[in-house]
Design a protein around this motif. Sequence first.
Motif, PDB file in Angstrom:
ATOM      1  N   ILE A   1     -78.695 -24.427 -60.103  1.00  0.00           N
ATOM      2  CA  ILE A   1     -78.659 -25.878 -59.867  1.00  0.00           C
ATOM      3  C   ILE A   1     -77.252 -26.350 -59.474  1.00  0.00           C
ATOM      4  CG2 ILE A   1     -79.014 -28.148 -60.926  1.00  0.00           C
ATOM      5  CD1 ILE A   1     -81.619 -26.674 -60.725  1.00  0.00           C
ATOM      6  N   GLY A   2     -76.248 -25.920 -60.264  1.00  0.00           N
ATOM      7  CA  GLY A   2     -74.905 -26.465 -60.053  1.00  0.00           C
ATOM      8  C   GLY A   2     -74.121 -25.739 -58.978  1.00  0.00           C
ATOM      9  N   MET A   3     -74.382 -24.443 -58.803  1.00  0.00           N
ATOM     10  CA  MET A   3     -73.513 -23.665 -57.923  1.00  0.00           C
ATOM     11  C   MET A   3     -74.173 -23.294 -56.602  1.00  0.00           C
ATOM     12  SD  MET A   3     -71.866 -21.059 -60.696  1.00  0.00           S
ATOM     13  CE  MET A   3     -71.026 -21.641 -62.143  1.00  0.00           C
ATOM     14  N   LEU A   4     -75.244 -22.485 -56.679  1.00  0.00           N
ATOM     15  CA  LEU A   4     -75.785 -21.948 -55.429  1.00  0.00           C
ATOM     16  C   LEU A   4     -76.555 -23.001 -54.619  1.00  0.00           C
ATOM     17  CD1 LEU A   4     -76.174 -19.546 -53.560  1.00  0.00           C
ATOM     18  CD2 LEU A   4     -78.277 -18.998 -54.814  1.00  0.00           C
ATOM     19  N   GLY A   5     -77.328 -23.826 -55.309  1.00  0.00           N
ATOM     20  CA  GLY A   5     -78.149 -24.820 -54.597  1.00  0.00           C
ATOM     21  C   GLY A   5     -77.352 -25.605 -53.565  1.00  0.00           C
ATOM     22  N   PRO A   6     -76.276 -26.278 -54.014  1.00  0.00           N
ATOM     23  CA  PRO A   6     -75.471 -27.048 -53.063  1.00  0.00           C
ATOM     24  C   PRO A   6     -74.921 -26.199 -51.913  1.00  0.00           C
ATOM     25  CG  PRO A   6     -74.887 -27.646 -55.313  1.00  0.00           C
ATOM     26  CD  PRO A   6     -75.839 -26.491 -55.413  1.00  0.00           C
ATOM     27  N   VAL A   7     -74.592 -24.931 -52.199  1.00  0.00           N
ATOM     28  CA  VAL A   7     -74.110 -24.041 -51.138  1.00  0.00           C
ATOM     29  C   VAL A   7     -75.206 -23.850 -50.092  1.00  0.00           C
ATOM     30  CG1 VAL A   7     -73.565 -21.619 -50.624  1.00  0.00           C
ATOM     31  CG2 VAL A   7     -72.364 -22.807 -52.480  1.00  0.00           C
TER      32      VAL A   7
ATOM     33  N   GLN B   1     -70.212 -14.704 -41.090  1.00  0.00           N
ATOM     34  CA  GLN B   1     -69.467 -13.569 -41.622  1.00  0.00           C
ATOM     35  C   GLN B   1     -67.967 -13.864 -41.548  1.00  0.00           C
ATOM     36  OE1 GLN B   1     -70.636  -9.402 -40.727  1.00  0.00           O
ATOM     37  NE2 GLN B   1     -68.517  -9.107 -40.088  1.00  0.00           N
ATOM     38  N   ASP B   2     -67.225 -13.463 -42.548  1.00  0.00           N
ATOM     39  CA  ASP B   2     -65.765 -13.635 -42.666  1.00  0.00           C
ATOM     40  C   ASP B   2     -65.350 -15.083 -42.956  1.00  0.00           C
ATOM     41  OD1 ASP B   2     -65.698 -10.966 -42.044  1.00  0.00           O
ATOM     42  OD2 ASP B   2     -65.026 -11.270 -39.981  1.00  0.00           O
ATOM     43  N   LYS B   3     -66.321 -15.992 -43.071  1.00  0.00           N
ATOM     44  CA  LYS B   3     -65.940 -17.395 -43.314  1.00  0.00           C
ATOM     45  C   LYS B   3     -66.387 -17.857 -44.709  1.00  0.00           C
ATOM     46  CE  LYS B   3     -64.514 -18.348 -39.000  1.00  0.00           C
ATOM     47  NZ  LYS B   3     -63.277 -17.580 -38.751  1.00  0.00           N
ATOM     48  N   GLY B   4     -66.564 -16.906 -45.593  1.00  0.00           N
ATOM     49  CA  GLY B   4     -67.103 -17.236 -46.921  1.00  0.00           C
ATOM     50  C   GLY B   4     -66.143 -17.985 -47.829  1.00  0.00           C
ATOM     51  N   TRP B   5     -64.850 -17.947 -47.518  1.00  0.00           N
ATOM     52  CA  TRP B   5     -63.864 -18.588 -48.397  1.00  0.00           C
ATOM     53  C   TRP B   5     -64.099 -20.086 -48.509  1.00  0.00           C
ATOM     54  CZ3 TRP B   5     -61.258 -17.144 -52.288  1.00  0.00           C
ATOM     55  CH2 TRP B   5     -60.173 -17.888 -52.780  1.00  0.00           C
ATOM     56  N   THR B   6     -64.489 -20.695 -47.369  1.00  0.00           N
ATOM     57  CA  THR B   6     -64.796 -22.128 -47.369  1.00  0.00           C
ATOM     58  C   THR B   6     -65.913 -22.408 -48.372  1.00  0.00           C
ATOM     59  OG1 THR B   6     -64.446 -21.941 -45.001  1.00  0.00           O
ATOM     60  CG2 THR B   6     -65.274 -24.050 -45.810  1.00  0.00           C
ATOM     61  N   ILE B   7     -66.919 -21.546 -48.369  1.00  0.00           N
ATOM     62  CA  ILE B   7     -68.046 -21.722 -49.287  1.00  0.00           C
ATOM     63  C   ILE B   7     -67.584 -21.523 -50.734  1.00  0.00           C
ATOM     64  CG2 ILE B   7     -70.344 -20.892 -49.908  1.00  0.00           C
ATOM     65  CD1 ILE B   7     -70.723 -19.956 -47.073  1.00  0.00           C
ATOM     66  N   ALA B   8     -66.755 -20.499 -50.926  1.00  0.00           N
ATOM     67  CA  ALA B   8     -66.274 -20.197 -52.279  1.00  0.00           C
ATOM     68  C   ALA B   8     -65.526 -21.380 -52.862  1.00  0.00           C
ATOM     69  CB  ALA B   8     -65.363 -18.971 -52.245  1.00  0.00           C
ATOM     70  N   LYS B   9     -64.681 -21.994 -52.048  1.00  0.00           N
ATOM     71  CA  LYS B   9     -63.892 -23.142 -52.512  1.00  0.00           C
ATOM     72  C   LYS B   9     -64.782 -24.349 -52.788  1.00  0.00           C
ATOM     73  CE  LYS B   9     -60.783 -23.726 -49.402  1.00  0.00           C
ATOM     74  NZ  LYS B   9     -59.639 -24.219 -48.615  1.00  0.00           N
ATOM     75  N   PHE B  10     -65.746 -24.542 -51.906  1.00  0.00           N
ATOM     76  CA  PHE B  10     -66.711 -25.638 -52.073  1.00  0.00           C
ATOM     77  C   PHE B  10     -67.415 -25.503 -53.424  1.00  0.00           C
ATOM     78  CE2 PHE B  10     -71.252 -26.678 -51.757  1.00  0.00           C
ATOM     79  CZ  PHE B  10     -71.220 -28.024 -51.409  1.00  0.00           C
ATOM     80  N   LEU B  11     -67.823 -24.253 -53.721  1.00  0.00           N
ATOM     81  CA  LEU B  11     -68.551 -24.009 -54.956  1.00  0.00           C
ATOM     82  C   LEU B  11     -67.670 -24.240 -56.186  1.00  0.00           C
ATOM     83  CD1 LEU B  11     -71.023 -21.141 -55.571  1.00  0.00           C
ATOM     84  CD2 LEU B  11     -69.319 -21.663 -57.279  1.00  0.00           C
TER      85      LEU B  11
END
Lengths: 395, 375
Positions: free
Chosen positions: A92-98, A228-238
Motif C-alpha cells: 500500500i505505502g511503497m510499491l502501489g504508488p510506484v 532500465q538504468d533509471k530506477g534511482w528516480t523510482i527509489a527516491k520517490f519511494l
Amino acid sequence: MDIEFAPQDEDFRAEVRSFIEENYPKHLVGADRGDLSKEDFLAWHKILAKKGWVAPSWPEEFGGTGWTVTQKYIWNEESASFGTIPPLPFGIGMLGPVIYTFGNQEQKDWVLPGILSGETWWCQGYSEPGAGSDLAGLKTKAELDGDEYVVNGHKIWTTLAQHADWMFCLVRTSSEGKPQEGISFLLIDMNTPGIEVKPIITIDGGHEVNEVFLTDVRVPAKNLVGEQDKGWTIAKFLLGNERSGIAGVARSKKAIDRLRDIARAELEDGKPLLDCGAFSRKIAELEIDLTALEYTELRTLASESKGQGPGPESSILKIKGTEIQQRITELTMEAVGNYASPWVPQLDRGDNYLAIGPEHAEGVSQTYFNNRKTSIYGGSNEIQRNIIAKMVLGL
Amino acid sequence: MDFSFTEEQTLLRNMVQSFVQDNYDFDSRMKIVHSDEGMSHEIWGQFAELGLLAAPFSEEMGGLDGGPIETMVIMEELGRGLVVEPYLPTVVLCGGILNRHGSDAQKEAHLAGIIGGEDIWALAYSEPQSRFNPADVLTSAKADGDGYVLNGTKAVVAAAPWANKLIVSARISGDQRDSDGLGLFIVEKSADGVSTQDYPTVDGNRASEVTLENVAVGADALVGAAGNGLALLEEALDHGIGAVCAEAIGHMKCLNDATVEYCKTRKQFGVPIGSFQVLQHRMVDMFMEYEQSVSMTYMVNMKLSEGEAERKKAAAGAKVQIGKSGRFVGQEAVQLHGGMGMTEELNVGHYFKRLTVIDTQFGNVDHHLKRFAAA
C-alpha cells in the motif's frame, strides 16, 4: 489560522470510529506485532479491502478512497488510537504508488489488485551488506539474457520476507557513470529458483528481518518497472513516501496514555509513580515534544492539501517521530522497575506458565530493544539530518 | 594520591583477562547462555581454582585478603567477557555480607563453600512492591522458639535458579517500610517451604521469583543483630554498585573499541564512515562518558570502606553516572553499527542489553539521584 475540524470532518470521524469498533477482529485487539501470524497481519487489511478503505493515500482511480487530506489524517488518528494493525506498508505505502506512477498498463492491471486485496505479500529488496545509508552503492546484478534478467546478489534487512510472495528489488544493470545511474527497479517472484531467505534474529529475540540471497534468478524482462538504468528516480520517490506517515503521532499519543496508566499502577514507597515529580515531569516533557511534532505534522498536511508535496522537511517528522517513540519505550521500561528484566520467549512457555510480575510489564524491554531500529531504518536519522542540511539549509 | 594499581592487582587483572580471552569468547558465552542450565559449572570450578572466588576473604578463612579494588578489577574483566556466572551475588553480595557481619561460626560454615566453588548464593531482597527501596519488606520473620519462621515473596532474585543458598531479607518487627526491624537470614534453597519460579532475563542471566511459605530457620541463620538488617543490606548493595560499575566500564570499553573499529572499516559513499565528523564527535562523546564512568567507578570503590554517609553518597553518585553513561554508550554503539547493531549475532547488542539491566539493578538513575540529594 484555525485548528478546529469542520462539522463534516467530525461526522467523518464518528463514521470511521464506529466502523473500526464494529469490524476490527476481536482476537487482534491489543495484539503485539511480534506474535502475529501471516493471517493475523492480513486480517484487518482484508476487511478494509472489502470496504474500499485499504489505500486512502492512493488516487481514487486506482482504488483510493478519495478522502481529503484532513479525512486521511482523521482516519490515521482513529486507527492509531484504537490500536489497529495497519495494512502492510510494502504494497500500500511503497510499491502501489510506484506502480501507478511509473508502471505500464499491464503492470497496473496485475500488481495493484493483489496489493489492494492482500492476496500478494510484497517485500522490499533495497539494502545490501555494502549498501545501507549509501543505497546507491548496491551491487546486486541483473544481466539481460534474451527476454529474461539473470539476477545475482545479496539483500539484507528485508522485513517480513519470510511471508512474501513477491519482492520489489533495486538491481544494478549498468556500472557505467555515477553509482545512481545504472540502477533498475525489478519485480521478482519469491518462488523463483535460486532465491534463499535466511532469518536474522534481532536483539529483542524477534524474527522480523531477513537476508535474501539471489543466485542466477531468472526474471522476465517485462517485470522491469520504468526504464532500465533509471530506477534511482523510482527509489527516491519511494523513500520520500516511506518518510511521510513515519511521525506516528497518534500511535505515540496512545503509547503515552499507556505509559501513564502503568505509572499510575506502579508504586514507589506505596505511592503511584505518576505522583512522583521526577517521573511525571519526564512524561510531561515527552508530551510537549509530541505536541510540537503533531503541529509540525499538521502544518505539513495543511501545505500538502494546498498542493505542495511533502518536501525534505518531512525528514523532521522521521527524526522527531522516532526519537519520541524511542523515548516512550525507554520510559515505559523504566516505569516497571525490576520487572523489566524477566524474559520468557513465547515458545518457551509451557501450559503451566505463570506470568511474572504485573501484566503491563510484559515485553516492555523487548519493545525498547526493538525500537532502537527506528532511528536506523528508512534512511537513518543521520542521513535525514544530511537531507535537511543539504536540501533545506542549503549547506 | 595514587591512582595506579599494585603489582598484585595488575597480575590479577592480567590473569582474569587472559582467562576470559581463552575460555569465554562470545560464541562460548552464547552457548552457555542458551544451555538448559544457563551457566557453566566448569567455568565456575575454574574460577575457584584461579582463586577468584577467594579474592575478598581473609587469609585465615582461606581467602586472598582483597578489598573493593580487587573486586573492581575482577568485575571489569568479567564485564568485558559478558560473563554470566554468578560472581556478583555469590562472592560480592552474599560473600561480602557473611565476611563483614557473619559470626565466626557462620564464616566457618559458609565461606569455604564459596571459596571452593561448591556453593552458589543469591541475595533475595527485592519484593514485587518494593521497587528500589530495600526497606520496603513485607516478607515476615516471626520468632518461633529459638528460631524464626519466614513467609513472603521475593522478586527478580538474580542467580536464584543456580543458587543452593540464599540470604533473605525479612521483617522481624515494624511496618512495611520501617528502616528498623529487618533481619538477613541464611536459607537453604532446598529447605521446606522454599519454592522458585525460574526464568531468563533480558541480559542473558537467570532469576527467580522466590516464595517462602512457613520456612523454619534456626537462630544461627540470622546474620548480624536482629532488626539491624537494613544497614547490612544497604552496605552490601553499595558494594554491589561498586561491582556493577566496574562491570559496566568493561562493557563500555568493549563497545567503544568495537564502534571505533567498525567506523574505521565500514565504508559508505566510498569512504570509511568514521571519516564523517558528525560520527567522530559522537564517538568522542562515548569516549568521554566512558572516562567519566571510570573515574566514578574508581571513586566509589575507594570509598566503599569509608563511613556510612560517605559510602552512600559515593555509591549513589557513581550509579547515576553509570546509568546515564551506560545508556548513552549502549544506544550509540547500536546506532553507529546500524542494522548490524540490532542483531542477536553480534556482541554489541548483548553489551547494550546488560548495560540496560545494570541501569535498573540496585536502583535506577532517578532512585540514586534522590538518594544523592538526600545524602
